[in-house]
Motif scaffolding. Structure first.
Motif, PDB file in Angstrom:
ATOM      1  N   PRO A   4     -38.677 -44.801  74.159  1.00  0.00           N
ATOM      2  CA  PRO A   4     -37.277 -44.480  74.446  1.00  0.00           C
ATOM      3  C   PRO A   4     -36.391 -45.698  74.185  1.00  0.00           C
ATOM      4  O   PRO A   4     -36.467 -46.691  74.897  1.00  0.00           O
ATOM      5  CB  PRO A   4     -37.300 -44.115  75.939  1.00  0.00           C
ATOM      6  CG  PRO A   4     -38.462 -44.883  76.495  1.00  0.00           C
ATOM      7  CD  PRO A   4     -39.476 -45.002  75.380  1.00  0.00           C
ATOM      8  N   GLN A   5     -35.574 -45.631  73.171  1.00  0.00           N
ATOM      9  CA  GLN A   5     -34.806 -46.798  72.755  1.00  0.00           C
ATOM     10  C   GLN A   5     -33.746 -47.208  73.770  1.00  0.00           C
ATOM     11  O   GLN A   5     -33.329 -48.365  73.798  1.00  0.00           O
ATOM     12  CB  GLN A   5     -34.149 -46.521  71.399  1.00  0.00           C
ATOM     13  CG  GLN A   5     -35.145 -46.258  70.287  1.00  0.00           C
ATOM     14  CD  GLN A   5     -36.162 -47.389  70.119  1.00  0.00           C
ATOM     15  OE1 GLN A   5     -35.800 -48.561  70.109  1.00  0.00           O
ATOM     16  NE2 GLN A   5     -37.436 -47.023  70.003  1.00  0.00           N
ATOM     17  N   ASP A   6     -33.291 -46.274  74.602  1.00  0.00           N
ATOM     18  CA  ASP A   6     -32.249 -46.603  75.566  1.00  0.00           C
ATOM     19  C   ASP A   6     -32.808 -46.990  76.932  1.00  0.00           C
ATOM     20  O   ASP A   6     -32.052 -47.183  77.886  1.00  0.00           O
ATOM     21  CB  ASP A   6     -31.284 -45.419  75.729  1.00  0.00           C
ATOM     22  CG  ASP A   6     -32.016 -44.136  76.136  1.00  0.00           C
ATOM     23  OD1 ASP A   6     -33.260 -44.111  76.043  1.00  0.00           O
ATOM     24  OD2 ASP A   6     -31.337 -43.160  76.512  1.00  0.00           O
ATOM     25  N   ALA A   7     -34.133 -47.114  77.048  1.00  0.00           N
ATOM     26  CA  ALA A   7     -34.759 -47.482  78.323  1.00  0.00           C
ATOM     27  C   ALA A   7     -34.928 -48.986  78.417  1.00  0.00           C
ATOM     28  O   ALA A   7     -34.855 -49.708  77.421  1.00  0.00           O
ATOM     29  CB  ALA A   7     -36.114 -46.783  78.459  1.00  0.00           C
ATOM     30  N   GLY A   8     -35.172 -49.463  79.632  1.00  0.00           N
ATOM     31  CA  GLY A   8     -35.384 -50.881  79.850  1.00  0.00           C
ATOM     32  C   GLY A   8     -36.768 -51.318  79.408  1.00  0.00           C
ATOM     33  O   GLY A   8     -37.634 -50.493  79.086  1.00  0.00           O
ATOM     34  N   PRO A   9     -37.015 -52.640  79.402  1.00  0.00           N
ATOM     35  CA  PRO A   9     -38.302 -53.163  78.926  1.00  0.00           C
ATOM     36  C   PRO A   9     -39.509 -52.662  79.706  1.00  0.00           C
ATOM     37  O   PRO A   9     -40.567 -52.420  79.111  1.00  0.00           O
ATOM     38  CB  PRO A   9     -38.137 -54.681  79.076  1.00  0.00           C
ATOM     39  CG  PRO A   9     -36.666 -54.916  79.053  1.00  0.00           C
ATOM     40  CD  PRO A   9     -36.057 -53.712  79.708  1.00  0.00           C
TER      41      PRO A   9
ATOM     42  N   GLY B 252     -34.873 -60.828  82.264  1.00  0.00           N
ATOM     43  CA  GLY B 252     -35.298 -61.395  83.535  1.00  0.00           C
ATOM     44  C   GLY B 252     -36.270 -60.540  84.320  1.00  0.00           C
ATOM     45  O   GLY B 252     -36.517 -60.806  85.499  1.00  0.00           O
ATOM     46  N   VAL B 253     -36.868 -59.517  83.666  1.00  0.00           N
ATOM     47  CA  VAL B 253     -37.816 -58.661  84.385  1.00  0.00           C
ATOM     48  C   VAL B 253     -39.263 -59.062  84.119  1.00  0.00           C
ATOM     49  O   VAL B 253     -40.170 -58.624  84.830  1.00  0.00           O
ATOM     50  CB  VAL B 253     -37.602 -57.177  84.021  1.00  0.00           C
ATOM     51  CG1 VAL B 253     -36.233 -56.708  84.483  1.00  0.00           C
ATOM     52  CG2 VAL B 253     -37.776 -56.939  82.525  1.00  0.00           C
ATOM     53  N   PHE B 254     -39.508 -59.869  83.073  1.00  0.00           N
ATOM     54  CA  PHE B 254     -40.836 -60.405  82.800  1.00  0.00           C
ATOM     55  C   PHE B 254     -40.768 -61.927  82.876  1.00  0.00           C
ATOM     56  O   PHE B 254     -39.808 -62.536  82.394  1.00  0.00           O
ATOM     57  CB  PHE B 254     -41.333 -60.013  81.404  1.00  0.00           C
ATOM     58  CG  PHE B 254     -41.518 -58.537  81.182  1.00  0.00           C
ATOM     59  CD1 PHE B 254     -41.809 -57.678  82.227  1.00  0.00           C
ATOM     60  CD2 PHE B 254     -41.420 -58.004  79.899  1.00  0.00           C
ATOM     61  CE1 PHE B 254     -41.968 -56.313  82.010  1.00  0.00           C
ATOM     62  CE2 PHE B 254     -41.582 -56.646  79.677  1.00  0.00           C
ATOM     63  CZ  PHE B 254     -41.853 -55.798  80.729  1.00  0.00           C
ATOM     64  N   ARG B 255     -41.800 -62.497  83.455  1.00  0.00           N
ATOM     65  CA  ARG B 255     -41.929 -63.957  83.458  1.00  0.00           C
ATOM     66  C   ARG B 255     -43.133 -64.305  82.597  1.00  0.00           C
ATOM     67  O   ARG B 255     -44.271 -64.284  83.043  1.00  0.00           O
ATOM     68  CB  ARG B 255     -42.107 -64.473  84.892  1.00  0.00           C
ATOM     69  CG  ARG B 255     -42.228 -66.001  84.992  1.00  0.00           C
ATOM     70  CD  ARG B 255     -42.236 -66.441  86.460  1.00  0.00           C
ATOM     71  NE  ARG B 255     -43.318 -65.781  87.205  1.00  0.00           N
ATOM     72  CZ  ARG B 255     -44.571 -66.219  87.246  1.00  0.00           C
ATOM     73  NH1 ARG B 255     -44.917 -67.304  86.569  1.00  0.00           N
ATOM     74  NH2 ARG B 255     -45.470 -65.583  87.970  1.00  0.00           N
TER      75      ARG B 255
END
Length: 206
Positions: free
Chosen positions: A87-92, A155-158
Motif C-alpha cells: 500500500p503506497q499510502d501506508a506508513g513504513p 522515526g519509527v525504526f531505529r
C-alpha cells in the motif's frame, strides 16, 4: 502448489508452455526441492512423469533447461507480487508488514519452486541468466531497503545499518520455506506477523 504457468520465465513469442512441459516442470520442481538438484537425474524426472527420457529431451535438452525458467521466473514473480501488494499510502510499519506477509503467502503458493530457487540461485552456467536473476533480486532488496529507510526517516525504526537489517529480514523469510509445516499450528502469515513483532519490539525485556 500455485499455478507454475503464472511464474515461469518463457519467451512470450513462443507462446505458453504446453501441458506436458508444465507436468515436467512441476515434477522436476518437487524432486529438486526434496532431493537436491544434483540428487535428481533426467531419468528420475521422466519416471515421475510417466514418460520416456526421449520424450523429456524433446521438451528440455538437459536439467539446466528445466531449472532456468523456474529460478528466474520465481525471482521475478516474487518481486512483482510483493511490489503490487504494497500500500503506497501506508506508513513504513504497515508496508513492512505487507512486505513480509505477502512474501510468505507467495512461497505458500509456490513452495517447491521457491525452495528450488533459493537453493540453486547461483548454479546456472550461463552468465546472462545469472545476471537477470541478480537484477530482479537487487530490485527486491532495494524495495525492502526503501521501506526501512523511510521508517528511519519517519522515526519509527531505529536502524544503524539498513543493509544488515534487510539481510536479517530476508534470512528469516528465505529460510522459512525449508522448515515451515503447512499442517502446523500457525499459518505462514501468522509466523510472519510474529517475526515482525520481534523485529519491532526487540528481544530484550522492557
Amino acid at each position: 502448489m500455485g499455478n507454475l504457468a503464472d511464474i515461469l520465465d518463457f519467451d512470450p513469442a513462443e507462446g505458453p508452455p504446453s501441458e506436458r512441459m508444465l507436468q515436467i516442470l512441476t515434477e522436476a520442481c518437487r524432486l529438486f526441492a526434496t532431493r537436491g538438484f544434483d540428487g535428481v537425474s533426467v531419468r528420475d524426472i521422466a519416471e515421475e512423469c510417466g514418460i520416456s527420457k526421449a520424450t523429456l529431451y524433446h521438451y528440455f535438452p538437459d536439467k539446466d533447461a528445466i531449472l532456468r525458467p523456474l529460478v528466474l521466473g520465481i525471482t521475478r514473480a516474487l518481486h512483482l507480487h510483493v511490489a503490487a501488494a504494497l500500500p503506497q499510502d501506508a506508513g513504513p510499519v504497515e508496508r513492512l508488514r505487507v512486505f513480509m506477509t505477502e512474501s510468505v503467502r507467495f512461497f505458500e503458493q509456490h513452495r517447491w519452486a521457491y525452495i528450488v530457487s533459493s537453493t540453486v540461485f547461483w548454479t546456472d552456467p550461463k552468465l546472462r541468466h545469472r545476471r537477470q536473476r541478480i537484477e530482479w533480486r537487487d530490485r527486491h532488496e532495494a524495495l525492502l531497503r526503501g521501506i526501512l529507510a523511510d521508517g528511519v526517516e519517519a522515526g519509527v525504526f531505529r536502524i544503524a545499518d539498513i543493509g544488515m537489517a534487510g539481510r536479517l529480514i530476508f534470512g528469516a523469510l528465505n529460510w522459512m520455506p525449508k522448515w515451515f509445516d503447512p499442517k502446523g499450528p500457525l499459518s505462514g502469515t501468522e509466523i510472519a506477523e510474529r517475526f515482525l513483532a520481534m523485529l519491532l519490539d526487540g528481544l530484550s525485556p522492557r
